[in-house]
Write a protein that holds these residues in place. Sequence first.
Motif, PDB file in Angstrom:
ATOM      1  N   THR A  94      -6.552   5.002  -9.371  1.00  0.00           N
ATOM      2  CA  THR A  94      -7.021   4.371  -8.134  1.00  0.00           C
ATOM      3  C   THR A  94      -5.880   3.643  -7.437  1.00  0.00           C
ATOM      4  O   THR A  94      -5.718   3.742  -6.211  1.00  0.00           O
ATOM      5  CB  THR A  94      -8.183   3.400  -8.430  1.00  0.00           C
ATOM      6  N   ILE A  95      -5.082   2.925  -8.190  1.00  0.00           N
ATOM      7  CA  ILE A  95      -3.947   2.202  -7.614  1.00  0.00           C
ATOM      8  C   ILE A  95      -2.957   3.192  -6.991  1.00  0.00           C
ATOM      9  O   ILE A  95      -2.440   2.958  -5.893  1.00  0.00           O
ATOM     10  CB  ILE A  95      -3.254   1.326  -8.684  1.00  0.00           C
ATOM     11  N   ARG A  96      -2.747   4.307  -7.650  1.00  0.00           N
ATOM     12  CA  ARG A  96      -1.777   5.299  -7.159  1.00  0.00           C
ATOM     13  C   ARG A  96      -2.221   5.993  -5.877  1.00  0.00           C
ATOM     14  O   ARG A  96      -1.408   6.622  -5.212  1.00  0.00           O
ATOM     15  CB  ARG A  96      -1.484   6.326  -8.247  1.00  0.00           C
ATOM     16  N   GLU A  97      -3.488   5.871  -5.525  1.00  0.00           N
ATOM     17  CA  GLU A  97      -3.926   6.398  -4.229  1.00  0.00           C
ATOM     18  C   GLU A  97      -3.236   5.646  -3.092  1.00  0.00           C
ATOM     19  O   GLU A  97      -3.001   6.211  -2.028  1.00  0.00           O
ATOM     20  CB  GLU A  97      -5.439   6.285  -4.091  1.00  0.00           C
ATOM     21  N   GLN A  98      -2.908   4.371  -3.316  1.00  0.00           N
ATOM     22  CA  GLN A  98      -2.225   3.547  -2.324  1.00  0.00           C
ATOM     23  C   GLN A  98      -0.736   3.378  -2.614  1.00  0.00           C
ATOM     24  O   GLN A  98       0.069   3.224  -1.699  1.00  0.00           O
ATOM     25  CB  GLN A  98      -2.881   2.159  -2.254  1.00  0.00           C
ATOM     26  N   VAL A  99      -0.385   3.360  -3.907  1.00  0.00           N
ATOM     27  CA  VAL A  99       1.007   3.138  -4.326  1.00  0.00           C
ATOM     28  C   VAL A  99       1.388   4.267  -5.296  1.00  0.00           C
ATOM     29  O   VAL A  99       1.221   4.132  -6.508  1.00  0.00           O
ATOM     30  CB  VAL A  99       1.181   1.761  -5.012  1.00  0.00           C
ATOM     31  N   PRO A 100       1.874   5.399  -4.757  1.00  0.00           N
ATOM     32  CA  PRO A 100       2.211   6.541  -5.621  1.00  0.00           C
ATOM     33  C   PRO A 100       3.191   6.145  -6.733  1.00  0.00           C
ATOM     34  O   PRO A 100       4.082   5.326  -6.532  1.00  0.00           O
ATOM     35  CB  PRO A 100       2.850   7.543  -4.653  1.00  0.00           C
ATOM     36  N   ASP A 101       2.985   6.731  -7.904  1.00  0.00           N
ATOM     37  CA  ASP A 101       3.844   6.520  -9.076  1.00  0.00           C
ATOM     38  C   ASP A 101       3.805   5.090  -9.622  1.00  0.00           C
ATOM     39  O   ASP A 101       4.659   4.706 -10.424  1.00  0.00           O
ATOM     40  CB  ASP A 101       5.299   6.923  -8.788  1.00  0.00           C
ATOM     41  N   TRP A 102       2.816   4.288  -9.213  1.00  0.00           N
ATOM     42  CA  TRP A 102       2.723   2.906  -9.692  1.00  0.00           C
ATOM     43  C   TRP A 102       2.511   2.869 -11.198  1.00  0.00           C
ATOM     44  O   TRP A 102       1.794   3.681 -11.777  1.00  0.00           O
ATOM     45  CB  TRP A 102       1.546   2.183  -9.020  1.00  0.00           C
ATOM     46  N   THR A 103       3.187   1.906 -11.846  1.00  0.00           N
ATOM     47  CA  THR A 103       2.872   1.510 -13.222  1.00  0.00           C
ATOM     48  C   THR A 103       3.014   0.001 -13.274  1.00  0.00           C
ATOM     49  O   THR A 103       3.731  -0.602 -12.468  1.00  0.00           O
ATOM     50  CB  THR A 103       3.812   2.128 -14.285  1.00  0.00           C
ATOM     51  N   ILE A 104       2.370  -0.604 -14.237  1.00  0.00           N
ATOM     52  CA  ILE A 104       2.501  -2.061 -14.415  1.00  0.00           C
ATOM     53  C   ILE A 104       3.949  -2.422 -14.730  1.00  0.00           C
ATOM     54  O   ILE A 104       4.431  -3.496 -14.398  1.00  0.00           O
ATOM     55  CB  ILE A 104       1.542  -2.586 -15.503  1.00  0.00           C
TER      56      ILE A 104
END
Length: 187
Positions: A94-104
């Motif tokens: 879900t987070i990657r829908e707004q921030v591609p390739d996101w990880t904590i």
Amino acid sequence: MTGSELWIVRHGPTEWSRAGRHTSVTDLPLLPEGEDDARALRDRLAHLDPALVLTSPRLRARRTAELAGFPDATLDDDLVEWDYGDYEGLTTATIREQVPDWTIWIGPTPGGETAAQVTARLDRVIAAVRATDGPVLAFAHGHSLRALTARWLGLPVSDGRLFRLDTATISVLGYERDSPVVIRWNS
């Protein structure tokens, strides 16, 4: 210092951990099977005589400690999970829908903690462990324990990404001669 061992236990599964939802400040209970998993830790830890037992103040960690046979564990706010801020309750997808390739490990956490803040509090845990004469047992969370392991080894918290950690598992950090090492992982 070189005689210290840090036994780390990730809490049993919750509804959100099972679903892959980021859980830091939301205080969820263990699932019934999570309680069973925590009880199963009791026999595996029975031989350990820790000089200090710590737990994150979150219910899921405290309950795991209690069911594993350590109801009097000392609450340590420095062991809480990485604060996900606005991403609390969301999955990585879900987070990657707004921030591609996101990880904590490398991404921004709006409204949450920075890697520097996580480093500071986990370094305090490590200092307390290394100042304790005898093994220390700590109950906490997936990302915080993975980051703690990286810091134990002298690595940046972002290297916690290299250590997969399942729920209701035991890992041991210690030393080989004077070098901090992982003795046992995800067992």
